[in-house]
Scaffold this motif. Structure first.
Motif, PDB file in Angstrom:
ATOM      1  N   LEU A 130       0.815  -1.202   0.000  1.00 46.26           N
ATOM      2  CA  LEU A 130       0.000   0.000   0.000  1.00 46.26           C
ATOM      3  C   LEU A 130       0.858   1.264   0.000  1.00 46.26           C
ATOM      4  N   ALA A 131       1.963   1.236   0.725  1.00 44.32           N
ATOM      5  CA  ALA A 131       2.849   2.398   0.758  1.00 44.32           C
ATOM      6  C   ALA A 131       3.472   2.656  -0.610  1.00 44.32           C
ATOM      7  N   GLY A 132       3.811   1.587  -1.336  1.00 38.07           N
ATOM      8  CA  GLY A 132       4.359   1.767  -2.675  1.00 38.07           C
ATOM      9  C   GLY A 132       3.350   2.378  -3.625  1.00 38.07           C
ATOM     10  N   GLY A 133       2.106   1.905  -3.580  1.00 36.99           N
ATOM     11  CA  GLY A 133       1.074   2.498  -4.409  1.00 36.99           C
ATOM     12  C   GLY A 133       0.808   3.951  -4.062  1.00 36.99           C
ATOM     13  N   TYR A 134       0.792   4.258  -2.767  1.00 36.67           N
ATOM     14  CA  TYR A 134       0.591   5.636  -2.322  1.00 36.67           C
ATOM     15  C   TYR A 134       1.723   6.536  -2.818  1.00 36.67           C
ATOM     16  N   THR A 186      -2.593   6.133 -13.943  1.00 38.75           N
ATOM     17  CA  THR A 186      -1.778   6.355 -12.748  1.00 38.75           C
ATOM     18  C   THR A 186      -2.090   5.332 -11.670  1.00 38.75           C
ATOM     19  N   VAL A 187      -3.373   5.038 -11.469  1.00 38.75           N
ATOM     20  CA  VAL A 187      -3.763   4.036 -10.462  1.00 38.75           C
ATOM     21  C   VAL A 187      -3.245   2.661 -10.844  1.00 38.75           C
ATOM     22  N   PHE A 188      -3.367   2.278 -12.108  1.00 37.55           N
ATOM     23  CA  PHE A 188      -2.892   0.964 -12.540  1.00 37.55           C
ATOM     24  C   PHE A 188      -1.367   0.884 -12.478  1.00 37.55           C
ATOM     25  N   PHE A 189      -0.675   1.980 -12.780  1.00 36.41           N
ATOM     26  CA  PHE A 189       0.770   2.015 -12.577  1.00 36.41           C
ATOM     27  C   PHE A 189       1.111   1.739 -11.111  1.00 36.41           C
ATOM     28  N   ALA A 190       0.387   2.401 -10.216  1.00 39.28           N
ATOM     29  CA  ALA A 190       0.637   2.212  -8.786  1.00 39.28           C
ATOM     30  C   ALA A 190       0.391   0.768  -8.365  1.00 39.28           C
ATOM     31  N   VAL A 191      -0.683   0.168  -8.867  1.00 36.93           N
ATOM     32  CA  VAL A 191      -0.997  -1.230  -8.525  1.00 36.93           C
ATOM     33  C   VAL A 191       0.100  -2.154  -9.032  1.00 36.93           C
TER      34      VAL A 191
END
Length: 239
Positions: A130-134, A186-191
């Motif tokens: 979660l921290a990496g995605g954030y 951006t969200v999918f990159f984070a995931v």
């Protein structure tokens, strides 16, 4: 298997019931974002100045200077910064965190947590994921704001005279469909950046001679997913 499990885990009550997990999440969210945020923002500002100057001079020489700033926003804010932010967080945070998870699994820390009645995926893996995605979302969002401000200053200088034209151009670029694609990308990159290294680390059961190859395969898979997402966003934006 582990990737699917890690994707579902934050959606369950079990994933948030562990007090230790919440403490680890707060610590990792700070450690993975705050130290790299100033440096990445400066990098985004320098990249914006360089690209803006190149594009503006080139567009002026071809007589299409009215399109220069829109081109900068499309190339830099829509495409480059989210991808660079994802790669930056992957190399700086999530890949080392995945290696740390693999080391904890090998040295018996996971077994110790299970004997204590604690799920190691919840306590150690989920906070890092979660921290990496954030970190990806935060760096991309703030750096896009920095790039937008620096691009304006590079073209118009310290005056508000160009603000009406700039806001109209910005609204034209970020039409509803493009804005939605930008947010989803951006969200999918984070995931992708958050889940793939963590899944590889949690599933590290290879022999010592095979671990380096397995880590490289996980890195290649993550880059491939990022490129596929970027290609899909380009198709959605321009075709």
């Amino acid at each position: 298997m582990y990737a699917a499990l890690l994707l579902v885990l934050p959606l369950t009550r079990h994933g948030w019931s562990d007090e230790g997990m919440r403490q680890n999440l707060a610590r990792h969210a700070y450690q993975d974002t705050a130290p790299i945020l100033p440096g990445f923002s400066i990098l985004a500002a320098l990249l914006t100045v360089v690209i803006t100057r190149i594009v503006v001079v080139t567009a002026y020489s071809y007589g299409v200077s009215q399109y220069a700033l829109e081109m900068v926003i499309r190339v830099l804010v829509l495409e480059l910064i989210p991808l660079i932010a994802a790669l930056f967080v992957a190399l700086r945070c999530t890949i080392p965190n995945g290696a740390a998870v693999a080391e904890m699994r090998r040295n018996g820390h996971f077994q110790s947590l299970r004997r204590a009645g604690v799920d190691p995926l919840v306590r150690e893996v989920m906070p890092r994921m979660l921290a990496g995605g954030y970190a990806v979302v935060t760096l991309a969002a703030l750096s896009c704001v920095v790039a937008g401000i620096v691009a304006y200053l590079a073209v118009y200088g310290d005056t508000l005279a160009g603000l009406p034209a700039y806001t109209r151009m910005f609204g034209h670029v970020f039409e509803p469909t493009v804005a939605l694609i930008f947010m989803l990308k951006t969200v999918f990159f984070a995931v992708a950046v958050a889940v793939i290294p963590m899944a590889s680390g949690a599933n590290d059961i290879a022999a010592p001679s095979q671990r380096e190859s397995a880590a490289l395969q996980g890195l290649v898979r993550m880059f491939a997913v990022l490129l596929l997402l970027e290609a899909a966003s380009l198709v959605g934006n321009y075709y």
